[in-house]
Design a protein around this motif. Structure first.
Motif, PDB file in Angstrom:
ATOM      1  N   GLN A 261       0.972  -1.171  -0.095  1.00  0.00           N
ATOM      2  CA  GLN A 261      -0.189  -0.164   0.269  1.00  0.00           C
ATOM      3  C   GLN A 261       0.758   1.416  -0.141  1.00  0.00           C
ATOM      4  O   GLN A 261       1.177   1.790   1.090  1.00  0.00           O
ATOM      5  CB  GLN A 261      -1.007  -0.067   1.163  1.00  0.00           C
ATOM      6  CG  GLN A 261      -1.956   0.939   1.060  1.00  0.00           C
ATOM      7  CD  GLN A 261      -2.929   0.990   0.225  1.00  0.00           C
ATOM      8  OE1 GLN A 261      -2.807   1.658  -0.998  1.00  0.00           O
ATOM      9  NE2 GLN A 261      -3.663  -0.231  -0.110  1.00  0.00           N
ATOM     10  N   PRO A 262       1.293   1.658  -1.357  1.00  0.00           N
ATOM     11  CA  PRO A 262       2.343   2.789  -1.161  1.00  0.00           C
ATOM     12  C   PRO A 262       1.679   4.045  -0.670  1.00  0.00           C
ATOM     13  O   PRO A 262       2.209   4.861  -0.317  1.00  0.00           O
ATOM     14  CB  PRO A 262       2.645   2.890  -2.737  1.00  0.00           C
ATOM     15  CG  PRO A 262       2.326   1.479  -3.325  1.00  0.00           C
ATOM     16  CD  PRO A 262       1.123   1.087  -2.565  1.00  0.00           C
ATOM     17  N   GLY A 336     -11.314  -3.557  17.200  1.00  0.00           N
ATOM     18  CA  GLY A 336     -10.267  -2.851  17.855  1.00  0.00           C
ATOM     19  C   GLY A 336      -8.910  -3.053  17.084  1.00  0.00           C
ATOM     20  O   GLY A 336      -8.116  -3.835  17.513  1.00  0.00           O
ATOM     21  N   VAL A 337      -8.896  -2.178  16.024  1.00  0.00           N
ATOM     22  CA  VAL A 337      -7.683  -2.196  15.379  1.00  0.00           C
ATOM     23  C   VAL A 337      -6.313  -1.921  16.083  1.00  0.00           C
ATOM     24  O   VAL A 337      -5.336  -2.621  15.918  1.00  0.00           O
ATOM     25  CB  VAL A 337      -7.508  -1.218  14.165  1.00  0.00           C
ATOM     26  CG1 VAL A 337      -6.526  -1.198  13.499  1.00  0.00           C
ATOM     27  CG2 VAL A 337      -8.747  -1.594  13.142  1.00  0.00           C
ATOM     28  N   TYR A 338      -6.544  -0.789  16.947  1.00  0.00           N
ATOM     29  CA  TYR A 338      -5.404  -0.597  17.894  1.00  0.00           C
ATOM     30  C   TYR A 338      -4.928  -1.722  18.962  1.00  0.00           C
ATOM     31  O   TYR A 338      -3.777  -2.101  19.082  1.00  0.00           O
ATOM     32  CB  TYR A 338      -5.760   0.711  18.521  1.00  0.00           C
ATOM     33  CG  TYR A 338      -5.985   2.129  17.710  1.00  0.00           C
ATOM     34  CD1 TYR A 338      -5.084   1.983  16.330  1.00  0.00           C
ATOM     35  CD2 TYR A 338      -7.001   2.983  17.891  1.00  0.00           C
ATOM     36  CE1 TYR A 338      -5.416   3.238  15.679  1.00  0.00           C
ATOM     37  CE2 TYR A 338      -7.103   3.829  17.145  1.00  0.00           C
ATOM     38  CZ  TYR A 338      -6.580   3.998  15.972  1.00  0.00           C
ATOM     39  OH  TYR A 338      -6.652   5.251  15.089  1.00  0.00           O
ATOM     40  N   SER A 357      -2.035  -2.829   5.917  1.00  0.00           N
ATOM     41  CA  SER A 357      -1.822  -2.375   4.680  1.00  0.00           C
ATOM     42  C   SER A 357      -2.742  -2.925   3.534  1.00  0.00           C
ATOM     43  O   SER A 357      -3.286  -2.135   2.696  1.00  0.00           O
ATOM     44  CB  SER A 357      -0.077  -2.636   4.019  1.00  0.00           C
ATOM     45  OG  SER A 357       0.745  -2.155   5.042  1.00  0.00           O
ATOM     46  N   GLY A 358      -3.133  -4.217   3.692  1.00  0.00           N
ATOM     47  CA  GLY A 358      -3.972  -4.540   2.703  1.00  0.00           C
ATOM     48  C   GLY A 358      -5.528  -4.409   3.278  1.00  0.00           C
ATOM     49  O   GLY A 358      -6.325  -4.013   2.257  1.00  0.00           O
ATOM     50  N   MET A 359      -5.702  -3.939   4.472  1.00  0.00           N
ATOM     51  CA  MET A 359      -7.020  -3.809   4.797  1.00  0.00           C
ATOM     52  C   MET A 359      -7.245  -2.088   4.358  1.00  0.00           C
ATOM     53  O   MET A 359      -8.465  -1.868   4.303  1.00  0.00           O
ATOM     54  CB  MET A 359      -7.358  -3.696   6.363  1.00  0.00           C
ATOM     55  CG  MET A 359      -7.060  -5.048   6.912  1.00  0.00           C
ATOM     56  SD  MET A 359      -7.052  -5.174   8.841  1.00  0.00           S
ATOM     57  CE  MET A 359      -8.222  -4.439   9.332  1.00  0.00           C
ATOM     58  N   VAL A 360      -6.370  -1.364   4.137  1.00  0.00           N
ATOM     59  CA  VAL A 360      -6.517  -0.062   3.519  1.00  0.00           C
ATOM     60  C   VAL A 360      -7.368  -0.241   2.332  1.00  0.00           C
ATOM     61  O   VAL A 360      -8.146   0.658   1.932  1.00  0.00           O
ATOM     62  CB  VAL A 360      -5.357   0.682   3.477  1.00  0.00           C
ATOM     63  CG1 VAL A 360      -5.312   2.032   2.673  1.00  0.00           C
ATOM     64  CG2 VAL A 360      -4.545   1.170   4.824  1.00  0.00           C
ATOM     65  N   LEU A 364     -10.115   0.506   5.004  1.00  0.00           N
ATOM     66  CA  LEU A 364      -9.698   1.016   6.571  1.00  0.00           C
ATOM     67  C   LEU A 364      -9.060   2.368   6.438  1.00  0.00           C
ATOM     68  O   LEU A 364      -8.390   2.524   5.281  1.00  0.00           O
ATOM     69  CB  LEU A 364      -8.653  -0.148   7.110  1.00  0.00           C
ATOM     70  CG  LEU A 364      -8.056   0.394   8.389  1.00  0.00           C
ATOM     71  CD1 LEU A 364      -9.028   0.457   9.545  1.00  0.00           C
ATOM     72  CD2 LEU A 364      -6.863  -0.575   8.796  1.00  0.00           C
ATOM     73  N   ASP A 365      -9.600   2.906   7.124  1.00  0.00           N
ATOM     74  CA  ASP A 365      -8.925   4.628   7.202  1.00  0.00           C
ATOM     75  C   ASP A 365      -7.242   4.529   7.075  1.00  0.00           C
ATOM     76  O   ASP A 365      -6.685   3.841   8.100  1.00  0.00           O
ATOM     77  CB  ASP A 365      -9.431   5.425   8.272  1.00  0.00           C
ATOM     78  CG  ASP A 365      -8.884   6.854   8.345  1.00  0.00           C
ATOM     79  OD1 ASP A 365      -9.497   7.496   7.228  1.00  0.00           O
ATOM     80  OD2 ASP A 365      -7.927   7.183   8.994  1.00  0.00           O
ATOM     81  N   THR A 366      -6.634   5.201   6.310  1.00  0.00           N
ATOM     82  CA  THR A 366      -5.099   5.229   6.134  1.00  0.00           C
ATOM     83  C   THR A 366      -4.355   5.572   7.585  1.00  0.00           C
ATOM     84  O   THR A 366      -3.594   4.818   7.821  1.00  0.00           O
ATOM     85  CB  THR A 366      -4.720   6.116   4.856  1.00  0.00           C
ATOM     86  OG1 THR A 366      -5.449   5.661   3.707  1.00  0.00           O
ATOM     87  CG2 THR A 366      -3.236   5.961   4.846  1.00  0.00           C
ATOM     88  N   THR A 367      -5.232   6.647   8.068  1.00  0.00           N
ATOM     89  CA  THR A 367      -4.447   7.196   9.259  1.00  0.00           C
ATOM     90  C   THR A 367      -4.540   6.196  10.337  1.00  0.00           C
ATOM     91  O   THR A 367      -3.551   5.866  11.076  1.00  0.00           O
ATOM     92  CB  THR A 367      -5.302   8.486   9.856  1.00  0.00           C
ATOM     93  OG1 THR A 367      -5.197   9.484   8.845  1.00  0.00           O
ATOM     94  CG2 THR A 367      -4.551   8.964  11.015  1.00  0.00           C
ATOM     95  N   VAL A 368      -5.730   5.547  10.487  1.00  0.00           N
ATOM     96  CA  VAL A 368      -5.787   4.574  11.333  1.00  0.00           C
ATOM     97  C   VAL A 368      -4.724   3.265  11.141  1.00  0.00           C
ATOM     98  O   VAL A 368      -4.105   2.748  12.023  1.00  0.00           O
ATOM     99  CB  VAL A 368      -7.413   3.976  11.389  1.00  0.00           C
ATOM    100  CG1 VAL A 368      -7.171   2.566  12.510  1.00  0.00           C
ATOM    101  CG2 VAL A 368      -8.097   4.759  11.919  1.00  0.00           C
TER     102      VAL A 368
END
Length: 421
Positions: A261-262, A336-338, A357-360, A364-368
């Protein structure tokens, strides 16, 4: 195979014979004409014969290859007997090389000319390194020889046999993953032992820290922490290597992210650069402080080239952490991603980095995702700090705490700022 393919295969066979024949001819260049069993021209012809046998076997069957190989072996035996009567040398390296050359020539016709050519280059390289290989054998003692065989056993025999699937509670225990850590820990101790022998204690330990960090900085931390308990004079040097290995983890994360995910690179460059810079500075300070490390020590560091018991104990600890982590993840909830990042980072950073990276790409929000990657790295760094404190203790534990503590503080500062800004 088409005619053009046959020509390519035969050309590759000629190249293989030339490379191996060049090395054999050069090694025996002082022998009078006709005194060699096989020289440059003979090896070229042997490889070419192998290529021709492979081409003809497509029409006549593979039996032709066996007959040709038997004929070549007979000629080599006759040549060896004549040579052994005139020379004191009883080695059969040239004869074996001739058989290998023939088989590589046959291999060029099996739709793998590039692989066969690579085999020819490797063969010539092994033949050319005879003096260095013999010198290496003279330097290796019995303990080191057993270590080489044991490492080969657990890597090439046991590891491939283990199933690559989950077992136990929640399928959290993967035998191959656990044994891979056993192999890594054993290999790091093995490499460190020989690095110290070749380059000296200081350079050897630091080089081990640099390269081991590319594979498993956690395994290195365990290995050096164990060594630090019995070799206290080298504790500052071990601490520098641990912080160095841990620091190499951060740029490695960027490489993984760039492959999946560049789009996350722009947000991760700042925290990664910050943690890498702090880690590099801490490594430099610790390395400078350890410049007199080992003074007064009765023996060099990392004397044991192979410590399977230590690796097995760590595998058991890792298994316990994996089960506990999976339990926490399930009861905390997958959302709970964190929490998932922190728990996953306790055992491995690469897996959660690739996952987020794959979940983006799946929404999934990039910042998260960026926060999750950094938090996983911080959790993993905290584990290594804890290992140094619990196992090495004393001065090494304190030095590692200062170095990795600064890295954790830098990463936590960035993570906290992203929540508040």
């Amino acid at each position: 195979m088409t005619d053009s393919g046959h020509w390519l295969s035969l050309a590759a066979a000629l190249a293989i014979g030339a490379v191996i024949g060049l090395e054999r001819g050069w090694q025996r260049r002082e022998v009078a004409e006709g005194g060699r069993v096989a020289g440059l021209r003979t090896f070229i012809l042997i490889a070419f014969a192998g290529g021709l046998a492979g081409v003809l076997a497509e029409q006549t069957g593979r039996l032709l290859v066996g007959v040709a190989l038997a004929a070549l072996a007979t000629l080599l035996v006759i040549g060896y007997r004549r040579r052994s009567q005139d020379e004191a040398d009883r080695g059969i390296t040239t004869e074996i090389a001739a058989l290998v050359t023939f088989l590589l020539g046959v291999m060029t016709t099996a739709a793998t000319p590039l692989l066969a050519t690579a085999g020819g280059v490797i063969t010539a390289t092994v033949l050319g390194f005879k003096p260095r290989l013999h010198a290496l054998l003279r330097r290796v003692d019995g303990v080191e020889m057993r270590a080489i065989l044991q490492l080969a056993l657990i890597t090439a025999v046991i590891l491939p046999l283990l199933p690559d699937q989950g077992y136990g509670p929640w399928q959290a225990l993967n035998p191959r993953t656990l044994w891979t850590m056993v192999v890594l820990i054993s290999a790091i101790g093995f490499v460190g032992h020989f690095a110290v022998r070749v380059t000296g204690p200081r350079r050897g330990i630091l080089l081990t820290g640099l390269f081991a960090g590319l594979a498993s900085s956690t395994a290195l931390t365990l290995t050096l922490s164990r060594a630090g308990r019995s070799q206290r004079a080298y504790q500052p040097l071990f601490a520098a290597a641990v912080v160095m290995a841990s620091t190499t983890m951060f740029p490695r994360m960027l490489v993984l992210v760039s492959a999946i995910q560049p789009a996350m690179l722009a947000g991760l460059i700042t925290p990664v650069a910050l943690m890498t810079g702090v880690g590099a500075l801490a490594t430099a300070v610790l390395a400078w402080r350890s410049r007199d490390g080992g003074r007064g020590a009765s023996q060099p560091p990392m004397q044991r080239p192979f410590e399977l018991a230590t690796a097995l104990r760590f595998a058991l600890l890792l298994a316990a952490v994996m089960v506990a982590g999976e339990a926490l993840r399930r009861y905390a909830g997958d959302a709970g991603v964190y929490a998932l990042s922190l728990v996953s980072g306790l055992t491995d950073v690469d897996a959660i980095t690739l996952s987020l990276s794959g979940m983006v790409g799946d929404g999934l929000d990039t910042t998260v995702a960026e926060r999750g990657v950094v938090m996983a790295a911080l959790a993993n760094t905290l584990v290594k700090l804890g290992l140094a404190l619990a196992i090495a203790r004393g001065r090494m534990g304190a030095l590692v705490s200062m170095g990795l503590g600064a890295v954790i503080a830098a990463g936590a500062l960035w993570t906290g700022s992203t929540f508040w800004l």
